[in-house]
Design a protein around this motif. Sequence first.
Motif, PDB file in Angstrom:
ATOM      1  N   LEU A 169      35.889  74.215  82.264  1.00 37.36           N
ATOM      2  CA  LEU A 169      36.281  74.371  80.937  1.00 37.36           C
ATOM      3  C   LEU A 169      35.522  75.517  80.537  1.00 37.36           C
ATOM      4  CD1 LEU A 169      38.036  73.788  78.474  1.00 37.36           C
ATOM      5  CD2 LEU A 169      36.301  72.152  77.870  1.00 37.36           C
ATOM      6  N   ILE A 170      34.155  75.768  80.800  1.00 40.66           N
ATOM      7  CA  ILE A 170      33.074  76.517  80.281  1.00 40.66           C
ATOM      8  C   ILE A 170      33.657  78.214  81.008  1.00 40.66           C
ATOM      9  CG2 ILE A 170      30.790  77.416  80.682  1.00 40.66           C
ATOM     10  CD1 ILE A 170      29.834  74.612  80.464  1.00 40.66           C
ATOM     11  N   THR A 310      34.743  87.898  83.310  1.00 34.57           N
ATOM     12  CA  THR A 310      33.979  87.031  84.608  1.00 34.57           C
ATOM     13  C   THR A 310      34.504  87.134  85.986  1.00 34.57           C
ATOM     14  OG1 THR A 310      33.545  84.626  84.615  1.00 34.57           O
ATOM     15  CG2 THR A 310      35.963  85.058  83.912  1.00 34.57           C
ATOM     16  N   ARG A 311      33.871  86.535  86.769  1.00 42.85           N
ATOM     17  CA  ARG A 311      34.064  86.602  88.313  1.00 42.85           C
ATOM     18  C   ARG A 311      34.050  87.975  88.741  1.00 42.85           C
ATOM     19  NH1 ARG A 311      39.050  82.447  89.461  1.00 42.85           N
ATOM     20  NH2 ARG A 311      38.055  82.626  91.566  1.00 42.85           N
ATOM     21  N   HIS A 312      35.182  88.451  89.486  1.00 40.20           N
ATOM     22  CA  HIS A 312      34.839  89.628  90.265  1.00 40.20           C
ATOM     23  C   HIS A 312      35.032  90.943  89.298  1.00 40.20           C
ATOM     24  CE1 HIS A 312      35.263  87.146  93.848  1.00 40.20           C
ATOM     25  NE2 HIS A 312      36.109  86.643  93.222  1.00 40.20           N
ATOM     26  N   PHE A 355      26.860  79.967  83.123  1.00 34.67           N
ATOM     27  CA  PHE A 355      26.136  78.787  83.077  1.00 34.67           C
ATOM     28  C   PHE A 355      26.716  78.018  82.004  1.00 34.67           C
ATOM     29  CE2 PHE A 355      22.721  80.959  85.297  1.00 34.67           C
ATOM     30  CZ  PHE A 355      23.048  80.764  86.666  1.00 34.67           C
ATOM     31  N   THR A 356      26.581  78.499  80.527  1.00 36.06           N
ATOM     32  CA  THR A 356      27.205  77.972  79.675  1.00 36.06           C
ATOM     33  C   THR A 356      28.128  79.013  78.910  1.00 36.06           C
ATOM     34  OG1 THR A 356      25.460  78.724  78.070  1.00 36.06           O
ATOM     35  CG2 THR A 356      25.171  76.661  79.441  1.00 36.06           C
ATOM     36  N   SER A 357      28.547  78.771  77.675  1.00 35.73           N
ATOM     37  CA  SER A 357      29.091  79.808  76.751  1.00 35.73           C
ATOM     38  C   SER A 357      28.603  81.042  76.741  1.00 35.73           C
ATOM     39  CB  SER A 357      29.752  79.304  75.612  1.00 35.73           C
ATOM     40  OG  SER A 357      28.746  78.787  74.667  1.00 35.73           O
ATOM     41  N   HIS A 358      26.995  81.282  76.654  1.00 33.03           N
ATOM     42  CA  HIS A 358      26.335  82.212  76.557  1.00 33.03           C
ATOM     43  C   HIS A 358      25.479  82.769  77.632  1.00 33.03           C
ATOM     44  CE1 HIS A 358      27.305  82.075  72.191  1.00 33.03           C
ATOM     45  NE2 HIS A 358      27.061  80.875  72.079  1.00 33.03           N
ATOM     46  N   ILE A 403      20.369  87.813  85.008  1.00 33.08           N
ATOM     47  CA  ILE A 403      20.507  86.667  84.251  1.00 33.08           C
ATOM     48  C   ILE A 403      20.778  87.198  82.776  1.00 33.08           C
ATOM     49  CG2 ILE A 403      19.491  84.688  82.739  1.00 33.08           C
ATOM     50  CD1 ILE A 403      19.811  84.124  85.836  1.00 33.08           C
ATOM     51  N   TYR A 404      21.842  87.018  82.445  1.00 30.06           N
ATOM     52  CA  TYR A 404      22.420  87.712  80.944  1.00 30.06           C
ATOM     53  C   TYR A 404      22.555  86.540  79.906  1.00 30.06           C
ATOM     54  CZ  TYR A 404      27.122  85.343  81.956  1.00 30.06           C
ATOM     55  OH  TYR A 404      28.287  84.648  82.089  1.00 30.06           O
TER      56      TYR A 404
END
Length: 407
Positions: A169-170, A310-312, A355-358, A403-404
């Motif tokens: 879901l995230i 997100t992803r590629h 990892f999370t929404s942020h 890390i973002y």
Amino acid sequence: MSVGNTTISRFCAFLCLILSIPLLAPDADAREYRDTLSIYFRKGKADYDSSFFDNGRRYAEFFSRLDSVLTEGGGRGNCNVRYLNYLVTCSPEGPLPVNYRLVKERYETVIGLLPNVDSTTVTYELDDKPWPDLLNMLESDPGLSVPYRDEAIAVVRSIIEGSATSSDLISLRGSEPWRYMVDNLFPSLRRFRVIVAVSYTVEDLSESSSALKQKASLPDDSLVSGLAPLPYCYNTKPEIPKNYMIELKTNLLYDLAAVANLSCEVGFAKHFSAELLFTFSPWDYGRETLQFRTALLQPEFRYWFSEGWTRHFVGLHAHLGWYNIAPGGKVRYQDHNGNSPLVGVGLSYGYVVPFTSHWGAEFSVGAGYAYLSYDKFYNIHNGALFGTGEKHYFGLTKLGVSIYYRF
């Protein structure tokens, strides 16, 4: 905000009196009053905050209504608290052990706020798995502006069935539905709900008893049959349009090499973004003859294969850098005259894992071309210039484990 002393005293007094079973007069009219109080909590908190989501106002109004019913009911006959039900829930961001601890602490907090109540039936539930409630909220109002709502509903159903996890879901659609739910739906899940039912009798069906009956039909009763989103949301964060994204990140590989760095990325369409990387290293590594003094700018234009950044992804980048490098040998290299930075271009590939929404991680690698025009100095203190050179470099131009934080 708290209930006045008079209200609490009156409330406790009436609850003590209603332990006895009422003897109904032949012309008495039996009624039942039911009401609900919900107290909401900030993310990760178990403390009562009267200013959050109007907790204080609803708390005072709940006891004011109940006190009024008990007073009028007691004046016409007898009252009896038939049952009390407590339900404590949380939102699904945190791990299960943390959520279970939170619901227990929230239960203890609110129970400490309530007067002692003698009731025929008292039940309570600690719910640290809020997925069914979230599904109910998503399905109950087709007008909700949750991005990709149908897809989010499907994932939440899969989580309940055990065929998906919260990570699915995230990461859905670049975390866009998750971010919306965090800001607009999850606050309604962090709550303590009290349901009270009071039976009472009145001696006649006068207008006053009719008015009392109307009090039993309150808007809060809608919460008894299921969770409903709050009609308002105290979201003080600036709204970012759905097709835009702002992100800050740091490359851990540069950090390990003591090279200060910061990247800013802006998503400006569903499949496109632009990034600007800046690095700066002004120091020596223990001694003057071993140094890596650089300043680098590296802009990049990216195409994402999935919506939501997100992803590629693949990217086209350029680089512009100034350098003064001594690798520990006999020669120190510096961009020609101190004003001839390296320039070049390259292609990159990367993959993003939220990892999370942020928060999340980015892995990237790139190769390309760079042109260098440099001066050569003897690698000693104030070493003399003894030559110049140039180089056409083909090879690795980018390597990142970053890390973002995404706003």
